[in-house]
Scaffold this motif. Structure first.
Motif, PDB file in Angstrom:
ATOM      1  N   SER A 216      25.921 -18.554 -25.981  1.00 37.22           N
ATOM      2  CA  SER A 216      25.966 -19.079 -24.612  1.00 37.22           C
ATOM      3  C   SER A 216      26.800 -20.352 -24.551  1.00 37.22           C
ATOM      4  CB  SER A 216      24.548 -19.382 -24.112  1.00 37.22           C
ATOM      5  OG  SER A 216      23.769 -18.219 -24.043  1.00 37.22           O
ATOM      6  N   ARG A 217      26.576 -21.226 -25.523  1.00 36.71           N
ATOM      7  CA  ARG A 217      27.213 -22.529 -25.503  1.00 36.71           C
ATOM      8  C   ARG A 217      28.717 -22.439 -25.747  1.00 36.71           C
ATOM      9  NH1 ARG A 217      28.179 -27.204 -28.490  1.00 36.71           N
ATOM     10  NH2 ARG A 217      27.483 -29.096 -27.398  1.00 36.71           N
ATOM     11  N   GLU A 218      29.124 -21.497 -26.601  1.00 41.50           N
ATOM     12  CA  GLU A 218      30.543 -21.432 -26.932  1.00 41.50           C
ATOM     13  C   GLU A 218      31.396 -20.999 -25.735  1.00 41.50           C
ATOM     14  OE1 GLU A 218      30.998 -18.744 -30.176  1.00 41.50           O
ATOM     15  OE2 GLU A 218      30.700 -16.942 -28.962  1.00 41.50           O
ATOM     16  N   THR A 219      30.751 -20.485 -24.687  1.00 42.84           N
ATOM     17  CA  THR A 219      31.511 -20.060 -23.513  1.00 42.84           C
ATOM     18  C   THR A 219      31.861 -21.219 -22.588  1.00 42.84           C
ATOM     19  OG1 THR A 219      29.531 -19.550 -22.195  1.00 42.84           O
ATOM     20  CG2 THR A 219      30.419 -17.792 -23.584  1.00 42.84           C
ATOM     21  N   TRP A 220      31.365 -22.431 -22.899  1.00 37.83           N
ATOM     22  CA  TRP A 220      31.792 -23.559 -22.062  1.00 37.83           C
ATOM     23  C   TRP A 220      32.303 -24.770 -22.837  1.00 37.83           C
ATOM     24  CZ3 TRP A 220      26.209 -23.637 -22.415  1.00 37.83           C
ATOM     25  CH2 TRP A 220      25.664 -24.849 -22.817  1.00 37.83           C
ATOM     26  N   VAL A 221      31.987 -24.903 -24.123  1.00 36.89           N
ATOM     27  CA  VAL A 221      32.314 -26.157 -24.811  1.00 36.89           C
ATOM     28  C   VAL A 221      33.813 -26.363 -25.029  1.00 36.89           C
ATOM     29  CG1 VAL A 221      30.095 -26.329 -25.975  1.00 36.89           C
ATOM     30  CG2 VAL A 221      31.972 -25.149 -27.102  1.00 36.89           C
TER      31      VAL A 221
END
Length: 295
Positions: A216-221
């Motif tokens: 989930s996080r890698e899609t915005w960082v």
């Protein structure tokens, strides 16, 4: 007592929405939930962060329920919502889920309140569907790209968790005192993480899959989100904890970029603003809500 309402997100993912307080009383002679002039009871949708769940909003939702129909959503992969092993954990999936929840719950036009990842979801939805959102509160979420080093640090942090925890007291102690990310003892942080643990046969483990959280996080960082912020047309309040992850300069730049941005900060609060300092959090957002009015 919390009331659970099941809604269906994009791709058929089952999502658990929660009403923690009784909605404002309405006259049954009136039209639906509405008032005599045809307006319905205003709605609020609360979106937790990456490490959160809907119950972290319980006290805020109960306070809001005096004037709103306040619903907190367990987002996909979190809380009691589905955690499909091969499911999408993209930005579009989270935004589409929130959009679907709004429409199925009949909350629009709504005030969106989001913390961290939930705040990003909220402003992306507000940019995509301005017709659904009449006000927005962003709590401690950055618009700038965080980069690959940040993602690697999170992976290492998950690996450092001494799973399974033997007791909830061990959970509270680790996240409140022993976690290397804790600069000074923080009992509220320990309680926050205790709330996302569930008992399993060998001890206490998170209710989410850490690997799904990293996905989930890698899609915005790796991306900045200023352009979507500039597309938000409704009144928006940017709230930061004085010791949180969103710095003052960036928060004030977010307010400048927002067409109708406002700023508030909460002293003696870290990243978990609404959980660390619930009274100060309410004091920070109440004037904004009052200015929005109830229609």
């Amino acid at each position: 007592m919390a009331r659970r309402i099941d809604v269906t997100g994009t791709g058929g993912v089952r999502l658990a929405a929660w009403e923690f307080g009784d909605p404002p009383k309405t006259d049954p002679a009136r039209d639906g939930q509405g008032s005599p002039d045809g307006h319905t009871t205003p709605g609020v949708l609360l979106l937790h962060g990456l490490m959160g769940r809907a119950s972290h909003w319980a006290s805020t939702a109960r306070w809001l329920s005096a004037r709103y129909r306040a619903i907190a959503l367990d987002q996909r992969g979190h809380g009691r919502s589905d955690k499909p092993p091969q499911g999408a954990f993209t930005r579009d999936a989270y935004v589409d889920d929130a959009e679907a929840a709004l429409e199925q719950l009949g909350l629009a036009p709504v005030v969106l309140i989001g913390h961290a990842m939930g705040a990003l979801t909220a402003w992306q939805l507000a940019a995509k569907r301005p017709d659904l959102v009449r006000g927005l509160i962003i709590c401690d979420m950055r618009a700038s790209a965080l980069g690959g080093a940040s993602q690697r640090e999170w992976g290492q942090w998950f690996e450092s968790w001494p799973l399974p925890f033997a007791t909830l007291a061990d959970v509270r102690k680790f996240f409140g005192e022993d976690d290397p990310w804790v600069e000074r003892p923080n009992p509220a942080r320990g309680e926050f993480y205790a709330e996302v643990m569930a008992e399993s046969p060998d001890g206490w483990r998170p209710v989410f899959e850490p690997e799904q959280m990293l996905r989930s996080r890698e899609t915005w960082v790796y991306d900045a989100h200023w352009e979507e912020l500039a597309q938000v047309r409704c009144p928006t309040l940017v709230v930061r904890g004085l010791d949180g992850e969103l710095g003052r300069a960036e928060a004030q730049e977010m307010v400048r970029v927002l067409p109708r941005g406002q700023y508030a900060e909460v002293a003696d609060a870290g990243h978990l603003v609404h959980y660390d300092q619930p009274d100060a959090w309410r004091a920070a957002i109440e004037p904004f809500l009052d200015a929005l009015g109830d229609h």
